[in-house]
Design an enzyme around this catalytic site. Structure first.
Site, PDB file in Angstrom:
ATOM      1  N   HIS A  97     -33.512  42.737  50.599  1.00  0.00           N
ATOM      2  CA  HIS A  97     -32.819  43.325  49.182  1.00  0.00           C
ATOM      3  C   HIS A  97     -33.512  44.571  48.480  1.00  0.00           C
ATOM      4  O   HIS A  97     -32.943  44.830  47.809  1.00  0.00           O
ATOM      5  CB  HIS A  97     -32.673  41.982  48.545  1.00  0.00           C
ATOM      6  N   SER A 143     -28.989  46.267  53.324  1.00  0.00           N
ATOM      7  CA  SER A 143     -28.517  46.535  55.011  1.00  0.00           C
ATOM      8  C   SER A 143     -28.359  47.839  55.666  1.00  0.00           C
ATOM      9  O   SER A 143     -27.796  48.550  54.950  1.00  0.00           O
ATOM     10  CB  SER A 143     -27.300  45.388  55.177  1.00  0.00           C
ATOM     11  N   LYS A 163     -16.039  37.043  54.854  1.00  0.00           N
ATOM     12  CA  LYS A 163     -16.688  37.154  56.065  1.00  0.00           C
ATOM     13  C   LYS A 163     -17.739  36.348  56.568  1.00  0.00           C
ATOM     14  O   LYS A 163     -17.769  35.796  57.712  1.00  0.00           O
ATOM     15  CB  LYS A 163     -17.294  38.548  55.878  1.00  0.00           C
ATOM     16  N   ASP A 164     -18.666  35.931  55.736  1.00  0.00           N
ATOM     17  CA  ASP A 164     -19.778  35.000  56.046  1.00  0.00           C
ATOM     18  C   ASP A 164     -19.092  33.559  56.396  1.00  0.00           C
ATOM     19  O   ASP A 164     -19.333  33.000  57.162  1.00  0.00           O
ATOM     20  CB  ASP A 164     -20.835  34.878  55.138  1.00  0.00           C
ATOM     21  N   GLU A 223     -36.547  24.422  77.594  1.00  0.00           N
ATOM     22  CA  GLU A 223     -34.970  24.803  77.386  1.00  0.00           C
ATOM     23  C   GLU A 223     -34.804  26.228  77.653  1.00  0.00           C
ATOM     24  O   GLU A 223     -35.604  26.960  77.855  1.00  0.00           O
ATOM     25  CB  GLU A 223     -34.892  24.513  76.098  1.00  0.00           C
TER      26      GLU A 223
END
Lengths: 82, 347
Positions: free
Chosen positions: B174, B178, B200-201, B244
């Site tokens: 922040h 971005s 969007k999220d 895994e």
């Protein structure tokens, strides 16, 4: 903390125009331009994405094939058996 | 674009894992005599225990899908140039891997026990204090009750350490804001979080939860190991010990080096190499959007990681050995030599 609206950047002499959403189509030329655009985007990236993926697949199939062959008996080893 | 969703998706994954994990912890007992059967009890008797366990186990897979995609986005678009955010991200990756490793020991199945034994034994490669270090971690002379109780504790604790690391990660992000697919400064082009990024999220959350629940109810054991349906037994070694899927690429690199310490260093550096990417950035452009040579190398890296993942799950026999070795050399070669060279050529 961080950046704030009003303190991000100063940009001058930029003019924007817009049309009301009620005066335009929501998804103009969605298929007539959209499908050729998908083809354009595909063409521009396929020769960068596909070759490594093809090489990967060929390595995978070749590796499994050689491994399987290695597990088989070799007839030449048993030629002198009675 | 859509690949910027994985950050918020990782936050969702963490919350999901913590919630399902806390509920699992209410009925799980971290003792070797009851651990495995407490998981069976959760599955069969606890209301919706089967679903909570399903979501937690498969949630770990989605955690790694999201984290690898987030890293991939960072590599492709040059987001690593936000160095503080990126380096904390590498620390978060290591923390998530540690959490997943100790978490896998918790159910005390065969693969839990033997996977735990193999990986903890790697610490014996540390000079002088190696064996002492391993026994200190074990809490005994082998993976036993002492190991299980502390690994459960570590698993619980590390989840919250990841939460703390996430806060610091976001704190630094922040400061700059971005990155974007063009790799350009976007200070003059900001839009509000709500409604654009909230919706969007949310869409990303819905798609990921759809994927997670689909995997959980339609094919819950798709990526699991059947050996873990058998209680852990120190007297019976499974023929194919493997971690895994999300660890297989590192396992492939580890086994490619015919030296214990060398293999451990290869495994360690396969993650730590991410920390030098920013230093080796040679291009005048930030991302790969307009860099075709390095784009090809990026996809070669993706293909190489898939090959190494495949090799990590194969027995150590011909031709898997040589493929793994070439794949490992290519992995480090791409990061340290080829990609910097590509950037310089494109300049």
């Amino acid at each position: 903390m961080g950046r704030h609206f009003g303190d991000l950047a100063k940009i001058r002499h930029v003019i924007t125009y817009s049309i009301s959403p009620f005066e335009q189509r929501a998804f103009p030329n969605y298929f007539s331009k959209g499908i050729p655009n998908v083809w354009r985007r595909f063409k521009s990236s396929v020769f960068k994405v596909a070759p490594p993926m093809i090489l990967m697949y060929l390595t995978y199939t070749w590796g499994n094939h050689v491994h399987e062959q290695g597990k088989r008996k070799n007839p030449a080893d048993y030629e002198k058996d009675q | 674009s859509g690949v910027w969703n994985f950050g918020s998706l990782l936050g969702l994954c963490l919350i999901t894992q913590i919630l399902t994990g806390v509920f699992l912890g209410m009925d799980y007992t971290s003792d070797i005599s009851t651990g495995f059967s407490s998981v069976t009890h959760i599955w069969r008797d606890v209301n919706y225990g089967w679903l909570i366990r399903n979501l937690h186990g498969n949630g770990a897979s989605f955690f790694f899908i999201c984290i690898y995609m987030d890293i991939g986005r960072g590599l492709y678009y040059g987001s690593y140039l936000y160095k503080e955010t990126w380096n904390i991200g590498v620390v978060l990756l290591l923390l998530v891997m540690m959490t997943a490793f100790v978490g896998y020991v918790v159910p005390w199945g065969q693969m839990s026990f033997w996977g735990g034994t193999v990986i903890t034994n790697l610490l014996s490669g540390v000079p002088y204090m190696g064996n002492t270090l391993v026994q200190w971690i074990w809490g005994g002379f082998s993976v036993d009750n002492g190991t299980l109780t502390r690994f459960f504790g570590f698993h619980f604790l590390l989840a919250f350490v990841i939460g703390g690391g996430t806060v610091v990660h976001l704190l630094f992000l922040h400061e700059t804001g971005s990155n974007n697919p063009g790799g350009v400064n976007s200070d003059g082009d900001k839009i509000s979080f709500h409604p654009y990024f909230s919706y969007k999220d949310l869409l990303g959350f819905v798609i990921m939860l759809l994927g997670l629940t689909s995997l959980g109810v339609f094919s819950p054991n798709l990526v699991g190991d059947p050996e873990n349906f058998t209680p852990g037994n120190p007297l019976v070694t499974p023929p194919h010990i493997q971690p895994e899927w999300y660890f297989l690429f590192g396992y492939g690199i580890l086994r490619s080096i015919p030296n214990k310490v060398g293999g451990v260093l290869g495994l360690l550096f396969s993650i730590l190499v991410l920390m030098v990417v920013a230093i080796l950035h040679t291009s005048k452009q930030r991302g790969l959007t307009f860099r075709p040579v390095t784009q090809f190398l990026f996809w070669t890296l993706v293909g190489d990681m898939i090959i190494l993942t495949w090799i990590g799950g194969m027995p150590v026999e011909h031709p898997y050995i040589i493929i793994g070795q070439i794949g490992s050399v290519l992995y480090f070669g791409l990061f340290l030599v080829l990609v910097p060279l590509g950037g310089w050529v494109e300049n």
